[in-house]
Design a protein around this motif. Sequence first.
Motif, PDB file in Angstrom:
ATOM      1  N   GLY A 101      52.324  90.384  50.200  1.00 24.21           N
ATOM      2  CA  GLY A 101      51.601  90.470  48.939  1.00 24.21           C
ATOM      3  C   GLY A 101      50.830  89.239  48.489  1.00 24.21           C
ATOM      4  O   GLY A 101      49.968  89.352  47.620  1.00 24.21           O
ATOM      5  N   PRO A 102      51.080  88.051  49.031  1.00 26.64           N
ATOM      6  CA  PRO A 102      50.401  86.856  48.538  1.00 26.64           C
ATOM      7  C   PRO A 102      48.903  86.829  48.828  1.00 26.64           C
ATOM      8  O   PRO A 102      48.399  87.559  49.685  1.00 26.64           O
ATOM      9  CB  PRO A 102      51.109  85.717  49.285  1.00 26.64           C
ATOM     10  N   LEU A 103      48.210  85.950  48.117  1.00 29.75           N
ATOM     11  CA  LEU A 103      46.786  85.712  48.334  1.00 29.75           C
ATOM     12  C   LEU A 103      46.549  84.577  49.308  1.00 29.75           C
ATOM     13  O   LEU A 103      45.436  84.412  49.808  1.00 29.75           O
ATOM     14  CB  LEU A 103      46.110  85.357  47.006  1.00 29.75           C
ATOM     15  N   ALA A 104      47.584  83.787  49.582  1.00 22.78           N
ATOM     16  CA  ALA A 104      47.429  82.607  50.432  1.00 22.78           C
ATOM     17  C   ALA A 104      48.628  82.466  51.359  1.00 22.78           C
ATOM     18  O   ALA A 104      49.729  82.921  51.050  1.00 22.78           O
ATOM     19  CB  ALA A 104      47.275  81.349  49.580  1.00 22.78           C
ATOM     20  N   GLY A 105      48.391  81.807  52.476  1.00 21.20           N
ATOM     21  CA  GLY A 105      49.455  81.530  53.434  1.00 21.20           C
ATOM     22  C   GLY A 105      49.632  82.643  54.452  1.00 21.20           C
ATOM     23  O   GLY A 105      49.127  83.755  54.288  1.00 21.20           O
TER      24      GLY A 105
ATOM     25  N   ASP B 191      58.779  80.316  52.767  1.00 23.80           N
ATOM     26  CA  ASP B 191      58.859  79.468  51.575  1.00 23.80           C
ATOM     27  C   ASP B 191      58.770  77.994  51.949  1.00 23.80           C
ATOM     28  O   ASP B 191      58.118  77.198  51.255  1.00 23.80           O
ATOM     29  CB  ASP B 191      60.158  79.742  50.814  1.00 23.80           C
ATOM     30  N   GLU B 192      59.415  77.629  53.037  1.00 21.78           N
ATOM     31  CA  GLU B 192      59.366  76.244  53.501  1.00 21.78           C
ATOM     32  C   GLU B 192      57.937  75.846  53.852  1.00 21.78           C
ATOM     33  O   GLU B 192      57.477  74.748  53.513  1.00 21.78           O
ATOM     34  CB  GLU B 192      60.283  76.106  54.721  1.00 21.78           C
ATOM     35  N   TYR B 193      57.223  76.742  54.514  1.00 21.60           N
ATOM     36  CA  TYR B 193      55.830  76.481  54.882  1.00 21.60           C
ATOM     37  C   TYR B 193      54.958  76.338  53.636  1.00 21.60           C
ATOM     38  O   TYR B 193      54.109  75.440  53.548  1.00 21.60           O
ATOM     39  CB  TYR B 193      55.311  77.611  55.768  1.00 21.60           C
TER      40      TYR B 193
ATOM     41  N   ALA C 256      51.684  73.178  49.873  1.00 25.41           N
ATOM     42  CA  ALA C 256      51.466  72.900  48.452  1.00 25.41           C
ATOM     43  C   ALA C 256      51.200  71.422  48.209  1.00 25.41           C
ATOM     44  O   ALA C 256      50.503  71.065  47.250  1.00 25.41           O
ATOM     45  CB  ALA C 256      52.674  73.351  47.634  1.00 25.41           C
ATOM     46  N   MET C 257      51.724  70.562  49.071  1.00 27.31           N
ATOM     47  CA  MET C 257      51.464  69.133  48.926  1.00 27.31           C
ATOM     48  C   MET C 257      50.019  68.799  49.265  1.00 27.31           C
ATOM     49  O   MET C 257      49.464  67.817  48.781  1.00 27.31           O
ATOM     50  CB  MET C 257      52.436  68.343  49.810  1.00 27.31           C
TER      51      MET C 257
ATOM     52  N   ASN D 170      54.793  79.588  43.147  1.00 25.79           N
ATOM     53  CA  ASN D 170      54.395  80.996  43.266  1.00 25.79           C
ATOM     54  C   ASN D 170      54.326  81.493  44.710  1.00 25.79           C
ATOM     55  O   ASN D 170      54.129  82.682  44.951  1.00 25.79           O
ATOM     56  CB  ASN D 170      53.058  81.238  42.561  1.00 25.79           C
ATOM     57  N   MET D 171      54.485  80.592  45.675  1.00 30.51           N
ATOM     58  CA  MET D 171      54.505  80.925  47.100  1.00 30.51           C
ATOM     59  C   MET D 171      53.248  81.690  47.544  1.00 30.51           C
ATOM     60  O   MET D 171      53.267  82.425  48.528  1.00 30.51           O
ATOM     61  CB  MET D 171      55.762  81.726  47.468  1.00 30.51           C
TER      62      MET D 171
END
Length: 208
Positions: free
Chosen positions: A24-28, A151-153, A158-159, A169-170
Motif C-alpha cells: 500500500g505505500p507510495l514509496a519504498g 521497516d528497517e529499510y 528516511a535518513m 509512516n513507512m
Amino acid sequence: MKPSLKNHLNNNLLEAGCDEAGRGPLAGPVFAAAVILPDDFYHPLLNDSKKMTAAHRDEVREIIEKEAVAWAVEAVFPEEIDELNILWASVAGMQRAVLRLDPSPEFLLIDGNKFKPFDKYNTSDYQTIVKGDATYAPIAAASVLAKTWRDEYMRKIAMEYPQYGWERNMGYPTPEHISAIKKYGYTPYHRMSFHPRELEPTLFGQEL
C-alpha cells in the motif's frame, strides 16, 4: 488471547509460507519472504505481523531467523513495481524468495488470493489462503520477516530524505507523507504508477 496457528496444510510435505509487506505505500520497495519452519515450531507471540507490536515483531524475527529450517527475504524496488504493478511485483518477490530456500519446499502456502506458476511449481504445488498470515504459522513467520525487513529499510532511507517522515509512516499515504510530496515533490524511492486522490489533478488541471 494467544493466536492459534496451524503448522501445516499437508503434513507429509515440506511446506514454505510466503507473504509480503508494503503493497500500500507510495514509496519504498515491497518486501517478500518465504519461510520453512520446523514441524514443532511454536512461539506465543507469533501472529499476523499487523497484529503484533514492533517490539514483538523484532523479538520473533530473531527467533525465526535462528530456528527456521530455511528463510529468505527479497525486495522488489519501485521501478519494477511500476513496470509489473504492485500485485505481480509482490508475487515476483515471493517467487524469488522461494527459489533461494535450501532445502527447496515441496508445497507453498501463499497469503492472499493471487499467485501463478513458476519454475518447478505448478498450480498443484501451492495454495493461496486469504488471511493466511492469521491462519498458518509459516505464513505468519514470513509476514514478520517481510514487515521487519521493510521497516528497517524505510528507517534507513528516511535518513536520506528526512522531510517525508518515512521512519514514522513507512511510506504509506499518511497526511504527513502526502503533504511532504506536495511541498518537496517525489524522490527516486517513490512509486510513480499509482497515487492517492489527494495527489491526482482534477479535470481542470488543478491539484485537489
